[in-house]
Design a protein around this motif. Structure first.
Motif, PDB file in Angstrom:
ATOM      1  N   LYS A   1       0.651  -1.330  -0.011  1.00  0.00           N
ATOM      2  CA  LYS A   1       0.030   0.138  -0.033  1.00  0.00           C
ATOM      3  C   LYS A   1       0.940   1.431  -0.001  1.00  0.00           C
ATOM      4  CE  LYS A   1      -4.069  -2.227   1.991  1.00  0.00           C
ATOM      5  NZ  LYS A   1      -4.801  -2.466   3.180  1.00  0.00           N
ATOM      6  N   ALA A   2       1.966   1.408   0.732  1.00  0.00           N
ATOM      7  CA  ALA A   2       2.825   2.348   0.745  1.00  0.00           C
ATOM      8  C   ALA A   2       3.504   2.502  -0.719  1.00  0.00           C
ATOM      9  CB  ALA A   2       3.895   2.138   1.874  1.00  0.00           C
ATOM     10  N   MET A   3       3.843   1.666  -1.175  1.00  0.00           N
ATOM     11  CA  MET A   3       4.182   1.670  -2.470  1.00  0.00           C
ATOM     12  C   MET A   3       3.245   1.624  -3.690  1.00  0.00           C
ATOM     13  SD  MET A   3       7.865  -0.669  -2.060  1.00  0.00           S
ATOM     14  CE  MET A   3       8.469   0.208  -3.715  1.00  0.00           C
ATOM     15  N   ALA A   4       2.199   1.815  -3.673  1.00  0.00           N
ATOM     16  CA  ALA A   4       1.188   1.811  -4.590  1.00  0.00           C
ATOM     17  C   ALA A   4       1.196   2.471  -5.621  1.00  0.00           C
ATOM     18  CB  ALA A   4      -0.363   1.672  -3.745  1.00  0.00           C
ATOM     19  N   SER A   5       1.730   3.615  -5.238  1.00  0.00           N
ATOM     20  CA  SER A   5       1.750   4.922  -6.463  1.00  0.00           C
ATOM     21  C   SER A   5       3.179   4.523  -7.576  1.00  0.00           C
ATOM     22  CB  SER A   5       1.887   6.246  -5.899  1.00  0.00           C
ATOM     23  OG  SER A   5       2.887   6.346  -5.110  1.00  0.00           O
ATOM     24  N   ASP A   6       3.801   3.577  -7.056  1.00  0.00           N
ATOM     25  CA  ASP A   6       5.059   3.234  -7.578  1.00  0.00           C
ATOM     26  C   ASP A   6       4.869   2.003  -8.871  1.00  0.00           C
ATOM     27  OD1 ASP A   6       7.795   2.998  -8.568  1.00  0.00           O
ATOM     28  OD2 ASP A   6       8.582   3.150  -6.676  1.00  0.00           O
ATOM     29  N   ASN A   7       4.775   2.393  -9.928  1.00  0.00           N
ATOM     30  CA  ASN A   7       4.690   1.121 -10.931  1.00  0.00           C
ATOM     31  C   ASN A   7       5.662   0.243 -10.985  1.00  0.00           C
ATOM     32  OD1 ASN A   7       2.051   2.097 -11.596  1.00  0.00           O
ATOM     33  ND2 ASN A   7       2.835   3.418 -13.190  1.00  0.00           N
TER      34      ASN A   7
END
Length: 103
Positions: free
Chosen positions: A76-82
């Protein structure tokens, strides 16, 4: 090494270069291939491998619920990182479990 540390510092500004280096050395040859250097947080098989091989074997955490919670929080913390770097993902999971000092 500097690229891995810079990526980890996007999520933890106080990240230790020594700890990141230990994770890089642990992953070794897996980091040479783009596909294996990334974590697919939407692939249940991939997350199970992280749980078994990293959390269970390397970090020594046998509590499945605790492991799942740490992996889920990291995803979830890295969700924006594709392109989720395996080094960063592993670092954040270890941090969540309080295991950075044991690496």
């Amino acid at each position: 090494m500097a690229d891995y540390l810079a990526d980890v510092k996007k999520y933890d500004s106080g990240a230790s270069a020594e700890v990141v280096d230990k994770i890089v050395k642990h992953l070794g040859i897996a980091l040479r291939n783009r596909d294996s250097s990334l974590v697919s947080a939407t692939d249940p098989k991939e997350l199970e491998r992280v749980k078994t091989n990293w959390v269970g074997k390397k970090l020594g955490v046998s509590d499945g619920a605790k492991a799942d919670a740490a992996i889920d929080k990291t995803a979830k913390a890295m969700a924006s990182d594709n392109s989720k770097s395996r080094v960063t993902f592993y670092y954040l999971v270890a941090k969540e479990l309080g295991k950075l000092g044991s690496l």
